[in-house]
Design an enzyme around this catalytic site. Structure first.
Site, PDB file in Angstrom:
ATOM      1  N   ARG A 172       0.805  -1.209   0.000  1.00 19.13           N
ATOM      2  CA  ARG A 172       0.000   0.000   0.000  1.00 19.13           C
ATOM      3  C   ARG A 172       0.854   1.283   0.000  1.00 19.13           C
ATOM      4  O   ARG A 172       0.528   2.236  -0.693  1.00 19.13           O
ATOM      5  CB  ARG A 172      -0.864  -0.026   1.265  1.00 19.13           C
ATOM      6  CG  ARG A 172      -2.131   0.762   1.187  1.00 19.13           C
ATOM      7  CD  ARG A 172      -2.921   0.529   2.460  1.00 19.13           C
ATOM      8  NE  ARG A 172      -3.706  -0.690   2.373  1.00 19.13           N
ATOM      9  CZ  ARG A 172      -5.004  -0.690   2.101  1.00 19.13           C
ATOM     10  NH1 ARG A 172      -5.637   0.433   1.905  1.00 19.13           N
ATOM     11  NH2 ARG A 172      -5.664  -1.813   2.026  1.00 19.13           N
TER      12      ARG A 172
ATOM     13  N   HIS B 279      -2.040 -28.086   9.576  1.00 18.91           N
ATOM     14  CA  HIS B 279      -0.750 -28.771   9.695  1.00 18.91           C
ATOM     15  C   HIS B 279      -0.886 -30.202  10.226  1.00 18.91           C
ATOM     16  O   HIS B 279      -0.332 -31.140   9.646  1.00 18.91           O
ATOM     17  CB  HIS B 279       0.201 -27.982  10.592  1.00 18.91           C
ATOM     18  CG  HIS B 279       0.363 -26.545  10.195  1.00 18.91           C
ATOM     19  ND1 HIS B 279       0.416 -26.146   8.883  1.00 18.91           N
ATOM     20  CD2 HIS B 279       0.475 -25.407  10.926  1.00 18.91           C
ATOM     21  CE1 HIS B 279       0.566 -24.820   8.836  1.00 18.91           C
ATOM     22  NE2 HIS B 279       0.599 -24.358  10.062  1.00 18.91           N
TER      23      HIS B 279
ATOM     24  N   LYS C 281      10.360 -27.016  21.588  1.00 23.20           N
ATOM     25  CA  LYS C 281       9.766 -27.030  20.244  1.00 23.20           C
ATOM     26  C   LYS C 281      10.032 -28.419  19.677  1.00 23.20           C
ATOM     27  O   LYS C 281      11.186 -28.797  19.464  1.00 23.20           O
ATOM     28  CB  LYS C 281      10.419 -25.970  19.347  1.00 23.20           C
ATOM     29  CG  LYS C 281       9.885 -26.022  17.923  1.00 23.20           C
ATOM     30  CD  LYS C 281       9.988 -24.691  17.221  1.00 23.20           C
ATOM     31  CE  LYS C 281       9.478 -24.758  15.777  1.00 23.20           C
ATOM     32  NZ  LYS C 281       8.039 -24.623  15.648  1.00 23.20           N
TER      33      LYS C 281
HETATM   34  C1  BG6 Z   1       1.508 -21.225  11.672  1.00 23.17           C
HETATM   35  C2  BG6 Z   1       0.625 -20.891  12.822  1.00 23.17           C
HETATM   36  O1  BG6 Z   1       0.761 -21.716  10.594  1.00 23.17           O
HETATM   37  O2  BG6 Z   1       2.447 -22.227  12.062  1.00 23.17           O
HETATM   38  C3  BG6 Z   1       1.451 -20.428  14.018  1.00 23.17           C
HETATM   39  O3  BG6 Z   1      -0.282 -19.861  12.449  1.00 23.17           O
HETATM   40  C4  BG6 Z   1       2.507 -21.451  14.354  1.00 23.17           C
HETATM   41  O4  BG6 Z   1       0.603 -20.193  15.146  1.00 23.17           O
HETATM   42  C5  BG6 Z   1       3.309 -21.835  13.122  1.00 23.17           C
HETATM   43  O5  BG6 Z   1       3.351 -20.880  15.351  1.00 23.17           O
HETATM   44  C6  BG6 Z   1       4.243 -22.997  13.423  1.00 23.17           C
HETATM   45  O6  BG6 Z   1       5.091 -23.227  12.316  1.00 23.17           O
HETATM   46  P1  BG6 Z   1       6.517 -23.897  12.492  1.00 23.17           P
HETATM   47  O7  BG6 Z   1       7.047 -24.024  11.109  1.00 23.17           O
HETATM   48  O8  BG6 Z   1       7.328 -22.976  13.368  1.00 23.17           O
HETATM   49  O9  BG6 Z   1       6.285 -25.212  13.169  1.00 23.17           O
END
Ligand code: BG6
Length: 482
Positions: free
Chosen positions: A44, A232, A338
């Site tokens: 924009r 996912h 993670k």
């Molecule tokens: C995204 C979600 O699609 O995937 C997020 O909106 C999430 O909330 C992210 O944190 C996780 O992706 P990755 O690749 O870090 O596992």
């Protein structure tokens, strides 16, 4: 093949600086982008190309692990044009229309809020930008329910053929997720043991340390179910459960995935309480640092929202291959680690012949998608000893993808997805039917949660979710892997 122009809408946004441009830069540095690829950055703001590039470069430097090489940057920057477009103006894409060339393929990439998808498509058509060959790439979410996803898909279908629509689920671009296809369909011994006769259950865990990362306004309206499970986790489940596709063509893969989503047993009011656990994080400690609870996150606008930041589900795929094999799905924010992993837990052997000792541990296959990408398989062997004639021990065979000779880093998912979109290969993108069927299943589950008042249980940030999530699997005589 026609040369390609990439047009990125939302070019000044967070996703563009964090993921899209770094991925393109890496591809360019690896000589994987076509030499004649042109890139138009559309946003924009009125600004010069120099200002845009300086700003982009400094943002990218904050997100990339490697230094930005000066020569590489010069070549990369040379591909760019910057076009400002104000949607409130009648000829918003007039400048873009002059820039486009009908002898080239226009690859439109919508890194914008989904609320703009329809508007952008209509405006592109109105301003004469869709006269040549074109494809469109969209970020999730595609809708927030079956009805709204249909609306988005209907709008897209007015302007583009389904084969030219590339819906991103970035998990499909992850190297290790694609490796699932290789693992399953390039290894006879794995494929032949991949069903209810050998497998006891499957676990899919997608745990994140991060919270909602300043996205309160978006996240509170969706929650972990819509944000992570509908897309996912559903894709991972499909890749684990699907039948071998006839080929790696998009149609073949999508057809098999859709069959799995359709075979998912509905979770309704009669079953939801035993099959779904929801949670929401409170303040806690991760890696020695105190992190805020959900209601203390930046941008919080409520004190009593019951949006879930954690969900655990026991799902069943009602088909011949998976009859009686539960799929335990679990995903949450503010977990201790993670971790994205898939556990294939094999059944115990039918008969124990090794004397009085304990029965051997059933085999387990661990597919680590991130971090420490790789595969582990537990195997039983004889302990090397003269004392016990045949005592058993469990070993782990470990295949670490990062040690793979050809790889000096695991490429980001967006690198694969960009390459495929540029080359016109939609096999790692999500088809319309998959998305809509997935919403159908999730909508029913969400409605059942509301109808039966499946409450959100508080869990401390830095824990593995509410204790009820342990119960969900414990009561079947099983346990989560981590
Ligand atoms: C995204 C979600 O699609 O995937 C997020 O909106 C999430 O909330 C992210 O944190 C996780 O992706 P990755 O690749 O870090 O596992």
């Amino acid at each position: 093949m026609n040369p390609v122009d990439l047009i990125i809408f939302g070019a000044t946004g967070d996703l563009s600086a964090r993921k899209l441009f770094p991925a393109l830069f890496q591809l360019d540095a690896a000589d994987l982008l076509p030499l004649d690829l042109r890139i138009a950055a559309v946003a924009r703001q009125e600004q010069s190309i120099d200002t845009f590039q300086q700003d982009l470069r400094s943002k990218m430097a904050g997100y990339m692990r490697q230094e930005i090489n000066e020569m590489m940057w010069e070549r990369f920057a040379g591909r760019f044009s910057y076009l400002s477009a104000d949607f409130s103006q009648p000829q918003a894409f007039g400048a873009l229309q002059s820039w486009l060339d009908d002898a080239r393929v226009s690859l439109f990439y919508l890194a914008t809020p989904p609320s703009l998808f329809a508007k952008i498509c209509e405006q592109l058509s109105h301003d004469g930008c869709l006269t040549g060959p074109c494809r469109i790439v969209l970020e999730k979410p595609i809708g927030e329910s079956l009805d709204t996803s249909r609306d988005v898909n209907e709008t897209l279908a007015r302007f583009f053929d389904e084969r030219d629509i590339y819906r991103i689920d970035h998990y499909l671009g992850k190297e290790t997720v694609q490796n699932l296809l290789a693992l399953r369909f390039a290894n006879r011994f794995i494929n032949s043991q991949w069903d209810q006769s050998c497998i006891d259950h499957v676990q899919i865990t997608v745990a994140e340390k991060v919270g909602i990362e300043g996205r309160w306004a978006y996240y509170d309206g969706v929650g972990q179910l819509r944000d992570m499970v509908q897309n996912h986790l559903m894709q991972l489940l499909c890749l684990v459960a699907m039948e071998p596709p006839n080929s790696l063509e998009a149609e073949s893969i999508r057809d098999e995935k859709v069959k799995i989503v359709k075979a998912l047993r509905p979770i309704d009011a009669t079953s939801v309480k035993d099959h779904v656990v929801r949670g929401q994080y409170s303040q806690g400690v991760i890696d020695g640092n105190t992190v805020p609870g959900y209601f203390d996150e930046d941008g919080c606008e409520s004190t009593n929202s019951d949006t879930e930041t954690f969900v655990a589900i026991k799902a069943h795929v009602d088909n011949w291959r998976w009859s009686g094999v539960p799929f335990y799905l679990r995903t949450g924010k503010r977990m201790p680690d993670k971790v994205t992993e898939i556990i294939i837990q094999y059944k115990a052997l039918p008969h124990h012949i090794f004397g009085d000792g304990e029965a051997p541990e059933p085999n387990r296959l661990i597919i680590r998608l991130q971090p420490n990408e790789g595969i582990e398989m537990t195997m039983v062997s004889k302990r090397q000893s003269l004392k016990d004639k045949l005592s058993l021990q469990t070993h782990t065979l470990n295949f670490d993808f990062r040690e793979d000779a050809d790889i000096d880093r695991i490429p980001d998912a967006y690198e694969r997805l960009f390459l495929d979109a540029i080359n016109g290969d939609p096999s790692l993108f999500v088809g319309r039917e998959e998305i809509e069927e997935s919403w159908r299943w999730c909508d029913q589950l969400i409605a059942a949660c509301q109808q039966c008042d499946v409450t959100v249980n508080a869990y401390q940030a830095g824990s593995w979710g509410p204790s009820k999530s342990e119960l969900l699997i414990d009561r079947d005589g099983r346990g989560w892997h981590v």
